[in-house]
Scaffold this motif. Structure first.
Motif, PDB file in Angstrom:
ATOM      1  N   ASP A  73     -62.029 -24.252 -60.755  1.00  0.00           N
ATOM      2  CA  ASP A  73     -62.251 -25.485 -59.999  1.00  0.00           C
ATOM      3  C   ASP A  73     -61.010 -25.802 -59.163  1.00  0.00           C
ATOM      4  OD1 ASP A  73     -62.835 -27.942 -58.945  1.00  0.00           O
ATOM      5  OD2 ASP A  73     -63.165 -28.955 -60.866  1.00  0.00           O
ATOM      6  N   PRO A  74     -61.023 -25.414 -57.880  1.00  0.00           N
ATOM      7  CA  PRO A  74     -59.870 -25.675 -57.017  1.00  0.00           C
ATOM      8  C   PRO A  74     -59.913 -27.032 -56.324  1.00  0.00           C
ATOM      9  CG  PRO A  74     -61.444 -24.361 -55.818  1.00  0.00           C
ATOM     10  CD  PRO A  74     -62.058 -24.630 -57.180  1.00  0.00           C
ATOM     11  N   SER A  75     -60.717 -27.972 -56.829  1.00  0.00           N
ATOM     12  CA  SER A  75     -60.904 -29.264 -56.161  1.00  0.00           C
ATOM     13  C   SER A  75     -59.592 -30.003 -55.933  1.00  0.00           C
ATOM     14  CB  SER A  75     -61.851 -30.151 -56.979  1.00  0.00           C
ATOM     15  OG  SER A  75     -63.115 -29.549 -57.126  1.00  0.00           O
ATOM     16  N   ALA A  76     -58.615 -29.821 -56.843  1.00  0.00           N
ATOM     17  CA  ALA A  76     -57.343 -30.523 -56.710  1.00  0.00           C
ATOM     18  C   ALA A  76     -56.581 -30.094 -55.464  1.00  0.00           C
ATOM     19  CB  ALA A  76     -56.478 -30.290 -57.952  1.00  0.00           C
TER      20      ALA A  76
ATOM     21  N   ALA B  26     -48.535 -25.933 -65.454  1.00  0.00           N
ATOM     22  CA  ALA B  26     -49.189 -27.219 -65.730  1.00  0.00           C
ATOM     23  C   ALA B  26     -50.329 -27.468 -64.745  1.00  0.00           C
ATOM     24  CB  ALA B  26     -48.182 -28.359 -65.664  1.00  0.00           C
ATOM     25  N   PHE B  27     -50.126 -27.049 -63.500  1.00  0.00           N
ATOM     26  CA  PHE B  27     -51.173 -27.161 -62.479  1.00  0.00           C
ATOM     27  C   PHE B  27     -51.859 -25.805 -62.363  1.00  0.00           C
ATOM     28  CE2 PHE B  27     -52.838 -26.601 -58.251  1.00  0.00           C
ATOM     29  CZ  PHE B  27     -53.447 -27.811 -57.967  1.00  0.00           C
TER      30      PHE B  27
ATOM     31  N   THR C 236     -53.145 -40.314 -54.174  1.00  0.00           N
ATOM     32  CA  THR C 236     -52.986 -40.819 -55.536  1.00  0.00           C
ATOM     33  C   THR C 236     -53.871 -40.032 -56.491  1.00  0.00           C
ATOM     34  OG1 THR C 236     -52.483 -43.059 -54.760  1.00  0.00           O
ATOM     35  CG2 THR C 236     -53.226 -42.835 -57.044  1.00  0.00           C
ATOM     36  N   SER C 237     -53.284 -39.621 -57.610  1.00  0.00           N
ATOM     37  CA  SER C 237     -54.042 -39.047 -58.720  1.00  0.00           C
ATOM     38  C   SER C 237     -53.956 -40.045 -59.867  1.00  0.00           C
ATOM     39  CB  SER C 237     -53.455 -37.700 -59.155  1.00  0.00           C
ATOM     40  OG  SER C 237     -53.703 -36.712 -58.180  1.00  0.00           O
TER      41      SER C 237
ATOM     42  N   ALA D 214     -49.318 -34.761 -56.136  1.00  0.00           N
ATOM     43  CA  ALA D 214     -49.693 -35.871 -57.018  1.00  0.00           C
ATOM     44  C   ALA D 214     -50.450 -35.365 -58.246  1.00  0.00           C
ATOM     45  CB  ALA D 214     -50.534 -36.888 -56.255  1.00  0.00           C
ATOM     46  N   THR D 215     -51.396 -34.462 -58.045  1.00  0.00           N
ATOM     47  CA  THR D 215     -52.165 -33.932 -59.167  1.00  0.00           C
ATOM     48  C   THR D 215     -51.284 -33.081 -60.079  1.00  0.00           C
ATOM     49  OG1 THR D 215     -54.160 -33.910 -57.804  1.00  0.00           O
ATOM     50  CG2 THR D 215     -54.207 -32.606 -59.825  1.00  0.00           C
TER      51      THR D 215
END
Length: 246
Positions: free
Chosen positions: A96-99, A85-86, A167-168, A206-207
């Motif tokens: 995109d590894p921003s999370a 999922a992640f 927080t996401s 959170a993400t």
């Protein structure tokens, strides 16, 4: 208690420093320089960044920096934990590894402050927060979480002395978190807040929970050292049993 305050715009959001200890004047400069370096090297919006070049196949895995390899390892760990999922490379989308990068980079910035002698500080990066000690002896930092529907209202306040809050949510950037199993925006939740000892853990958890949907609430609450506050699309609020808030 001597206080140092500073706000910088980095990575597209305000980063505020509130330090209650005497530390070298250059310490905040070092932390800011680190965050700006991360933005240059890891932004998926900069065509010359290491992330963009790797995503286009211009850089091989064995040519990546130790820092990006570290980020990829965190991403792979959470991909495995969430059943896909992640993902830092969702199906049909760009790398995109921003999370991972935001929490990881800000946690490193907090460690720079600690190495400089800071023991009581709050580092807030666009609502994701690392704190140590307190604003005054014996008092915890009070961290507010924005109400998912009312921009000028908080829905919870946490008292934290040594830890991180992340927080996401959809309220700032819309439906930007993707379920890596489908490649589609995750829509079952509107806000997930995680408290942990480390911002890399809090932010990524959170993400990941948001990407998993309502099943992610129980998953995140079972992650070691994590407490969770979540709001689903029907505005039902969930909180883990050990969560203390006002």
């Amino acid at each position: 208690m001597r206080r140092t305050s500073r706000v910088e715009q980095i990575m597209g959001f305000p980063v505020s420093f509130d330090i209650r200890d005497p530390i070298p004047g250059a310490a905040v400069d070092w932390a800011v320089e680190w965050l700006r370096e991360v933005d240059l090297r890891f932004s998926p919006f900069r065509p010359d960044s290491e992330v963009s070049r790797f995503g286009r196949g211009e850089v091989r895995l064995d040519e990546l920096s130790e820092d990006l390899l570290d980020v990829l390892e965190v991403g792979a760990r959470y991909e495995a934990r969430t059943g896909g999922a992640f993902r830092v490379w969702p199906p049909g989308r760009a790398f995109d590894p921003s999370a991972v990068v935001k929490g990881w980079a800000v946690q490193r910035a907090a460690e720079i402050l600690e190495m400089a002698g800071a023991r009581n500080f709050c580092l807030n990066a666009g609502g994701d927060v690392v704190v140590r000690g307190g604003p005054e002896p014996g008092k915890a930092w009070r961290i507010g979480v924005r109400h998912p529907d009312l921009a000028d209202t908080v829905c919870a306040v946490f008292e934290v002395m040594d830890g991180a809050v992340a927080t996401s949510a959809t309220y700032e950037r819309g439906a930007h978190i993707v379920d890596g199993r489908t490649g589609l925006p995750a829509s079952e939740l509107i806000s997930v807040t995680v408290i942990a000892a480390d911002l890399t853990v809090a932010d990524t958890t959170a993400t990941a929970a948001f990407a998993m949907g309502t099943a992610g609430i129980t998953w995140a609450a079972a992650e070691p050292g994590c407490e969770v506050l979540a709001v689903d699309a029907e505005r039902v609020v969930y909180r883990s049993p050990g969560l203390g808030m006002r």
